[in-house]
Motif scaffolding. Structure first.
Motif, PDB file in Angstrom:
ATOM      1  N   GLU A  97      17.212   1.617   5.007  1.00 52.84           N
ATOM      2  CA  GLU A  97      16.686   0.409   5.204  1.00 52.84           C
ATOM      3  C   GLU A  97      15.882  -0.019   6.292  1.00 52.84           C
ATOM      4  N   LEU A  98      14.450  -0.609   6.365  1.00 58.54           N
ATOM      5  CA  LEU A  98      13.811  -0.751   7.354  1.00 58.54           C
ATOM      6  C   LEU A  98      13.824  -2.185   8.012  1.00 58.54           C
ATOM      7  N   HIS A  99      13.863  -2.475   9.101  1.00 54.31           N
ATOM      8  CA  HIS A  99      13.881  -3.839   9.457  1.00 54.31           C
ATOM      9  C   HIS A  99      12.992  -4.071  10.632  1.00 54.31           C
ATOM     10  N   LEU A 100      12.686  -5.130  10.817  1.00 56.19           N
ATOM     11  CA  LEU A 100      11.901  -5.602  12.147  1.00 56.19           C
ATOM     12  C   LEU A 100      12.762  -6.263  13.128  1.00 56.19           C
ATOM     13  N   ASP A 101      12.501  -6.047  14.235  1.00 54.24           N
ATOM     14  CA  ASP A 101      13.259  -6.830  15.439  1.00 54.24           C
ATOM     15  C   ASP A 101      12.724  -8.273  15.515  1.00 54.24           C
ATOM     16  N   ASN A 102      13.630  -9.220  15.400  1.00 62.73           N
ATOM     17  CA  ASN A 102      13.222 -10.752  15.441  1.00 62.73           C
ATOM     18  C   ASN A 102      12.629 -11.134  16.743  1.00 62.73           C
ATOM     19  N   LYS A 103      13.181 -10.295  17.793  1.00 60.87           N
ATOM     20  CA  LYS A 103      12.551 -10.676  19.110  1.00 60.87           C
ATOM     21  C   LYS A 103      11.578  -9.962  19.902  1.00 60.87           C
ATOM     22  N   ILE A 104      11.354  -8.503  19.407  1.00 60.80           N
ATOM     23  CA  ILE A 104      10.494  -7.536  19.896  1.00 60.80           C
ATOM     24  C   ILE A 104       9.671  -7.146  18.650  1.00 60.80           C
ATOM     25  N   PRO A 105       8.419  -7.748  18.309  1.00 60.82           N
ATOM     26  CA  PRO A 105       7.639  -7.577  17.277  1.00 60.82           C
ATOM     27  C   PRO A 105       7.208  -6.113  17.141  1.00 60.82           C
ATOM     28  N   THR A 106       7.321  -5.211  18.156  1.00 60.48           N
ATOM     29  CA  THR A 106       6.938  -4.026  18.236  1.00 60.48           C
ATOM     30  C   THR A 106       7.982  -2.981  17.844  1.00 60.48           C
ATOM     31  N   ARG A 107       9.036  -3.693  17.549  1.00 55.79           N
ATOM     32  CA  ARG A 107      10.187  -2.604  17.453  1.00 55.79           C
ATOM     33  C   ARG A 107      10.864  -2.712  16.086  1.00 55.79           C
ATOM     34  N   PHE A 108      10.878  -1.511  15.364  1.00 54.00           N
ATOM     35  CA  PHE A 108      11.273  -1.353  13.930  1.00 54.00           C
ATOM     36  C   PHE A 108      12.597  -0.596  14.103  1.00 54.00           C
ATOM     37  N   ILE A 109      13.638  -0.870  13.191  1.00 54.94           N
ATOM     38  CA  ILE A 109      15.066  -0.388  13.385  1.00 54.94           C
ATOM     39  C   ILE A 109      15.149   0.059  11.876  1.00 54.94           C
ATOM     40  N   MET A 110      15.492   1.375  11.569  1.00 48.10           N
ATOM     41  CA  MET A 110      15.673   2.074  10.443  1.00 48.10           C
ATOM     42  C   MET A 110      17.284   2.396  10.351  1.00 48.10           C
ATOM     43  N   LEU A 111      17.975   1.667   9.293  1.00 49.97           N
ATOM     44  CA  LEU A 111      19.535   1.950   9.091  1.00 49.97           C
ATOM     45  C   LEU A 111      19.486   2.812   8.074  1.00 49.97           C
ATOM     46  N   GLU A 112      20.240   3.896   8.247  1.00 47.63           N
ATOM     47  CA  GLU A 112      20.444   5.046   7.391  1.00 47.63           C
ATOM     48  C   GLU A 112      22.026   5.508   7.321  1.00 47.63           C
ATOM     49  N   GLU A 113      22.372   5.845   5.929  1.00 45.49           N
ATOM     50  CA  GLU A 113      23.556   6.435   5.650  1.00 45.49           C
ATOM     51  C   GLU A 113      23.443   7.611   4.668  1.00 45.49           C
ATOM     52  N   TRP A 114      23.835   8.927   5.242  1.00 46.37           N
ATOM     53  CA  TRP A 114      23.719  10.084   4.503  1.00 46.37           C
ATOM     54  C   TRP A 114      25.154  10.693   4.238  1.00 46.37           C
ATOM     55  N   THR A 115      25.257  11.504   3.035  1.00 46.64           N
ATOM     56  CA  THR A 115      26.529  11.694   2.738  1.00 46.64           C
ATOM     57  C   THR A 115      27.338  12.808   3.751  1.00 46.64           C
ATOM     58  N   ASP A 116      26.318  13.286   4.520  1.00 47.60           N
ATOM     59  CA  ASP A 116      26.931  14.209   5.769  1.00 47.60           C
ATOM     60  C   ASP A 116      25.665  14.510   6.518  1.00 47.60           C
ATOM     61  N   LYS A 117      25.850  15.332   7.522  1.00 48.45           N
ATOM     62  CA  LYS A 117      25.074  15.867   8.353  1.00 48.45           C
ATOM     63  C   LYS A 117      23.854  16.784   7.585  1.00 48.45           C
ATOM     64  N   ALA A 118      24.495  17.632   6.849  1.00 51.80           N
ATOM     65  CA  ALA A 118      23.546  18.562   6.157  1.00 51.80           C
ATOM     66  C   ALA A 118      22.447  17.550   5.359  1.00 51.80           C
ATOM     67  N   GLY A 119      22.892  16.711   4.665  1.00 56.14           N
ATOM     68  CA  GLY A 119      21.778  15.742   3.827  1.00 56.14           C
ATOM     69  C   GLY A 119      20.708  15.248   4.719  1.00 56.14           C
ATOM     70  N   HIS A 120      21.093  14.768   6.036  1.00 62.60           N
ATOM     71  CA  HIS A 120      20.217  14.268   6.967  1.00 62.60           C
ATOM     72  C   HIS A 120      19.388  15.450   7.290  1.00 62.60           C
ATOM     73  N   THR A 121      19.814  16.502   7.596  1.00 61.19           N
ATOM     74  CA  THR A 121      19.037  17.636   7.887  1.00 61.19           C
ATOM     75  C   THR A 121      17.939  18.043   6.732  1.00 61.19           C
ATOM     76  N   ALA A 122      18.432  17.823   5.810  1.00 58.34           N
ATOM     77  CA  ALA A 122      17.426  18.265   4.555  1.00 58.34           C
ATOM     78  C   ALA A 122      16.611  17.010   4.364  1.00 58.34           C
ATOM     79  N   HIS A 123      16.830  15.834   4.867  1.00 58.34           N
ATOM     80  CA  HIS A 123      15.865  14.701   4.860  1.00 58.34           C
ATOM     81  C   HIS A 123      14.753  15.106   5.799  1.00 58.34           C
TER      82      HIS A 123
END
Length: 95
Positions: A40-66
């Protein structure tokens, strides 16, 4: 155990639109990855230049593959000189 990633991306003010577009372009292909549980991609409501990506992966290997996918590599190349800072937190859920 799943891996939670909180990526904080601070764009240079003059490149907000380009950074946002690059970040938005990886959402759909990332969600399509078999190891992706949340992206999920989010924009910080107080800092308009800041984006926050919230991610959940099955495991570290899945994130490494990403990180090895063409869409992730394209993202890194697209935002590389347009950001002030990128902070990546890797979290383990306790409860």
């Amino acid at each position: 155990m799943t891996l939670i990633i909180v990526a904080t991306i601070d764009a240079q003010a003059q490149h907000i639109d380009a950074v946002r577009a690059a970040l938005e372009s990886v959402v759909a292909p990332s969600r399509a990855e078999s190891a992706c549980l949340r992206y999920e991609l989010h924009l910080d409501n107080k800092i308009p230049t800041r984006f926050i990506m919230l991610e959940e992966w099955t495991d570290k290997a899945g994130h490494t593959a990403h990180e090895a996918t063409p869409h992730f590599k394209t993202l890194v190349a697209a935002v590389g000189d347009k950001v002030v800072k990128i902070d990546i937190a890797e979290l383990s859920k306790l409860k």
